[in-house]
Design an enzyme around this catalytic site. Sequence first.
Site, PDB file in Angstrom:
ATOM      1  N   GLU A   1       1.523   0.092  55.750  1.00 17.78           N
ATOM      2  CA  GLU A   1       1.028   0.753  54.540  1.00 17.78           C
ATOM      3  C   GLU A   1      -0.508   0.817  54.602  1.00 17.78           C
ATOM      4  O   GLU A   1      -1.059   1.645  55.305  1.00 17.78           O
ATOM      5  CB  GLU A   1       1.580   0.062  53.284  1.00 17.78           C
ATOM      6  CG  GLU A   1       3.103   0.242  53.219  1.00 17.78           C
ATOM      7  CD  GLU A   1       3.747  -0.265  51.926  1.00 17.78           C
ATOM      8  OE1 GLU A   1       3.161  -1.135  51.246  1.00 17.78           O
ATOM      9  OE2 GLU A   1       4.849   0.218  51.595  1.00 17.78           O
TER      10      GLU A   1
HETATM   11  C1  HEC Z   1       1.941   3.714  52.280  1.00 19.01           C
HETATM   12  C2  HEC Z   1       2.666   3.834  51.038  1.00 19.01           C
HETATM   13  C3  HEC Z   1       2.376   2.886  49.901  1.00 19.01           C
HETATM   14  C4  HEC Z   1       1.182   2.372  49.468  1.00 19.01           C
HETATM   15  C5  HEC Z   1      -0.203   2.635  50.022  1.00 19.01           C
HETATM   16  C6  HEC Z   1       1.469   1.565  48.328  1.00 19.01           C
HETATM   17  N1  HEC Z   1       2.803   1.575  48.078  1.00 19.01           N
HETATM   18 FE1  HEC Z   1       3.728   0.667  46.528  1.00 19.01          FE
HETATM   19  N2  HEC Z   1       5.504   1.058  47.383  1.00 19.01           N
HETATM   20  C7  HEC Z   1       5.712   1.834  48.502  1.00 19.01           C
HETATM   21  C8  HEC Z   1       7.079   1.703  48.923  1.00 19.01           C
HETATM   22  C9  HEC Z   1       7.697   2.401  50.117  1.00 19.01           C
HETATM   23  C10 HEC Z   1       7.683   0.803  48.033  1.00 19.01           C
HETATM   24  C11 HEC Z   1       9.116   0.271  48.098  1.00 19.01           C
HETATM   25  C12 HEC Z   1       9.104  -0.871  49.073  1.00 19.01           C
HETATM   26  C13 HEC Z   1      10.331  -1.712  48.978  1.00 19.01           C
HETATM   27  O1  HEC Z   1      10.974  -1.726  47.926  1.00 19.01           O
HETATM   28  O2  HEC Z   1      10.645  -2.404  49.955  1.00 19.01           O
HETATM   29  C14 HEC Z   1       6.674   0.434  47.067  1.00 19.01           C
HETATM   30  C15 HEC Z   1       6.900  -0.385  45.952  1.00 19.01           C
HETATM   31  C16 HEC Z   1       5.980  -0.587  44.943  1.00 19.01           C
HETATM   32  C17 HEC Z   1       6.266  -1.172  43.655  1.00 19.01           C
HETATM   33  C18 HEC Z   1       7.635  -1.627  43.159  1.00 19.01           C
HETATM   34  C19 HEC Z   1       8.272  -0.600  42.278  1.00 19.01           C
HETATM   35  C20 HEC Z   1       9.721  -0.899  42.044  1.00 19.01           C
HETATM   36  O3  HEC Z   1      10.345  -0.168  41.277  1.00 19.01           O
HETATM   37  O4  HEC Z   1      10.248  -1.844  42.622  1.00 19.01           O
HETATM   38  C21 HEC Z   1       5.094  -1.206  42.966  1.00 19.01           C
HETATM   39  C22 HEC Z   1       4.884  -1.719  41.554  1.00 19.01           C
HETATM   40  C23 HEC Z   1       4.079  -0.673  43.838  1.00 19.01           C
HETATM   41  N3  HEC Z   1       4.646  -0.282  45.022  1.00 19.01           N
HETATM   42  C24 HEC Z   1       2.723  -0.634  43.554  1.00 19.01           C
HETATM   43  C25 HEC Z   1       1.751  -0.400  44.537  1.00 19.01           C
HETATM   44  C26 HEC Z   1       0.353  -0.773  44.426  1.00 19.01           C
HETATM   45  C27 HEC Z   1      -0.282  -1.449  43.237  1.00 19.01           C
HETATM   46  C28 HEC Z   1      -0.255  -0.385  45.579  1.00 19.01           C
HETATM   47  C29 HEC Z   1      -1.673  -0.587  46.015  1.00 19.01           C
HETATM   48  C30 HEC Z   1      -2.206  -1.916  45.998  1.00 19.01           C
HETATM   49  C31 HEC Z   1       0.753   0.243  46.390  1.00 19.01           C
HETATM   50  N4  HEC Z   1       1.960   0.187  45.743  1.00 19.01           N
HETATM   51  C32 HEC Z   1       0.526   0.845  47.613  1.00 19.01           C
HETATM   52  C33 HEC Z   1       4.758   2.600  49.134  1.00 19.01           C
HETATM   53  C34 HEC Z   1       3.386   2.354  49.027  1.00 19.01           C
END
Ligand code: HEC
Lengths: 330, 330
Positions: free
Chosen positions: A124
């Site tokens: 990521e």
């Molecule tokens: C490169 C893509 C990417 C980036 C950059 C990213 N995310 Fe995510 N995010 C995802 C993905 C894919 C998931 C699901 C991962 C899993 O469930 O294993 C996720 C899951 C989440 C969730 C959980 C939501 C749920 O319904 O469970 C949250 C809240 C979240 N991210 C917030 C953030 C925050 C705050 C940041 C920055 C600090 C961030 N993400 C950066 C791709 C990203």
Amino acid sequence: MHKPSLIAAGVLLSANAWAAAPANEPIQPIQPAKIENPAKVELGKQLFFDPRLSKSGSISCNSCHNLSMGGSDNLPTSIGHNWQKGPINSPTVLNAGYNVKQFWDGRAADLKAQAGGPIANPVEMASSHQLAVDVLSSIPQYRESFKQIYKTDQITIDAVTDAIAEFEKTLVTPNSRFDRWLQGDEQALTQTEQAGYQLFKSAGCVACHNGPAVGGGMFMKMGLVQPYQTSNPAKGVAGVTGKDSDLNVFKVPTLRNVELTYPYFHDGAYWKLEEAVDVMARVQLGRQLQEQEIGQIAAFLRTLTGEQPSFKLPTLPPSSAQTAKPQPFN
Amino acid sequence: MHKPSLIAAGVLLSANAWAAAPANEPIQPIQPAKIENPAKVELGKQLFFDPRLSKSGSISCNSCHNLSMGGSDNLPTSIGHNWQKGPINSPTVLNAGYNVKQFWDGRAADLKAQAGGPIANPVEMASSHQLAVDVLSSIPQYRESFKQIYKTDQITIDAVTDAIAEFEKTLVTPNSRFDRWLQGDEQALTQTEQAGYQLFKSAGCVACHNGPAVGGGMFMKMGLVQPYQTSNPAKGVAGVTGKDSDLNVFKVPTLRNVELTYPYFHDGAYWKLEEAVDVMARVQLGRQLQEQEIGQIAAFLRTLTGEQPSFKLPTLPPSSAQTAKPQPFN
Ligand code: HEC
Ligand code: HEC
Ligand code: HEC
Ligand code: HEC
Ligand SMILES: [Ca+2]
Ligand SMILES: [Ca+2]
Ligand SMILES: [Ca+2]
Ligand SMILES: [Mg+2]
């Protein structure tokens, strides 16, 4: 004095017949955000939009949870550092504060615990907590904000994730047409949409998708009645617990704003809401819905689109001569 | 009635002694945007933020011209489709409407002509004009906006670039401390900053960096007096004209918000403003500035940071079942 006020109360009750309904409905209205610490929310917003939390200097939380697009990236799986293909569909951050746990497999207890993940995840943002904290500490305006809010000269990853989580808690989407209907505005939904809601309840969708977020409250097997076919290797909760019984168990996602969070399911395999409804009915309920029923449910689901985040694009403080340079190509 | 008003006029003139000055200064204040067609600007803003103009569905104009970060990406060269390394530093879009031509080598006549470039550029957004228009045409809310503004059912690349350009014209940054000083507020600059400005004029910087944008008005050789050492193969205007005399001739960039547009020069080789000033003095003027002089000029240049874009994060209309899917990984 008593009589008129009793009458007034009676009128109110009858005019707001539906206003009493939410107590009896399995879905409750989304509440507007209560902002207790605006400075912390503002800092969290800057961090959410700041690509300097990534190794390349180009990926921010907003890259994969685009708040202009319903809080996800509308890709089957995300694009991470060095154009790496992510393993799973990016869920929306809208209303994520309602989730019982975070991530598809629930491996983070809350938003704060979650926020540290992507920063240090090599597919990521590919930075590290130390590097992210060093970068922020090199930026005078961030040092000042953290000092004001956390009363310390030392920026910590704990404070960084706390501020991001505080911002995320404000990302609620109240006043959807469905919520207005729940709150008594009978005109807010068409007959088709109301029929869709009744079907959503009677068919059994509501067993898993309920509460204010219409989901987010439990973990359930994907393919409860019929196996779900996918080439995505994610194991769900079993990946965390190692238990066979948790295989393909995923968090029931929120259906708030589901019109905006295509493509659907943890593998992002379905682009059309109607298809997702059809799949759900078959694999979770063993039921083949008629096309008209699917249309009604999808019409209902589209009424769950609420007010999208509404705030000014944040201005980020400039780096200083001490700021570690981004490393996009190595 | 005459006397008092003459006196009043006299008072005004003397209180605003500096307000008359811009006429004699080589730099004029940035004017606030005059928005004639707010609907067009709003559409252009949506397009500027819409990653669906790219093949991958993940790169928008704002990826490389981040309006939270001074309108550029703060990378030596940009990251394009499939993580390709761009050939040249991304200039700021702030105040780009003041540029005599667009791009480092001036190959686009104006903002509208420029905007078609990145959409179809294989190392940037990697889409095509046809695909971008098809994607937009498949989105009902875009169809409606274009129809309202351009009075036609047919979305064209001409209208797309027109709307983007109209939005970009609003990206001006008025009311910098320097502009307030130009307009008569003597307290707006410190002694050091004023000394820096005098030096900026007397040393000859102003020969190339002048006008409201403090640049953007002409093309000049990079390394006029002493060759500029770089490993970047860009030929400048010679790449367009094929003329030897145009070798290493680049557009003189705006110095408005230069505090935010690091790293500097077409190759993004210098991160510190002081270093960029030192290089300029040597290669353009054959002059070795003292450290104190460099500090003064840099201090002056930091007063050119104006009001950053201030508007609500746009909400983008959702795709439809007809929308071509993004192709991030093929
Ligand atoms: C490169 C893509 C990417 C980036 C950059 C990213 N995310 Fe995510 N995010 C995802 C993905 C894919 C998931 C699901 C991962 C899993 O469930 O294993 C996720 C899951 C989440 C969730 C959980 C939501 C749920 O319904 O469970 C949250 C809240 C979240 N991210 C917030 C953030 C925050 C705050 C940041 C920055 C600090 C961030 N993400 C950066 C791709 C990203
Ligand atoms: C037994 C629990 C259960 C039932 C019953 C159920 N769902 Fe789901 N639903 C889930 C789970 C778990 C997921 C996530 C599965 C995945 O992504 O692998 C999901 C995902 C979805 C999604 C995709 C959301 C997204 O953003 O990806 C939609 C739409 C949906 N359900 C609608 C329905 C409808 C409509 C019904 C009834 C016809 C229904 N669900 C019945 C558990 C359930
Ligand atoms: C992948 C990075 C990237 C994307 C995406 C991108 N640009 Fe650029 N932009 C650049 C680079 C690099 C240059 C300089 C190219 C050159 O001069 O040869 C540039 C130049 C410009 C200029 C000229 C500024 C000047 O001072 O000459 C404008 C205006 C501009 N871009 C606007 C846009 C718009 C509008 C979009 C979206 C339609 C866009 N850019 C998308 C990287 C990008
Ligand atoms: C003869 C013309 C000329 C003179 C004189 C000149 N410049 Fe420049 N300046 C340019 C050109 C052309 C560039 C872009 C060169 C490049 O990027 O290759 C530039 C770039 C810059 C930059 C980098 C801007 C950015 O965003 O990348 C700064 C800072 C700057 N000049 C400051 C100065 C100062 C301070 C002086 C005087 C000491 C000065 N210039 C004198 C033509 C000139
Ligand atoms: Ca999704
Ligand atoms: Ca520039
Ligand atoms: Ca630059
Ligand atoms: Mg991006």
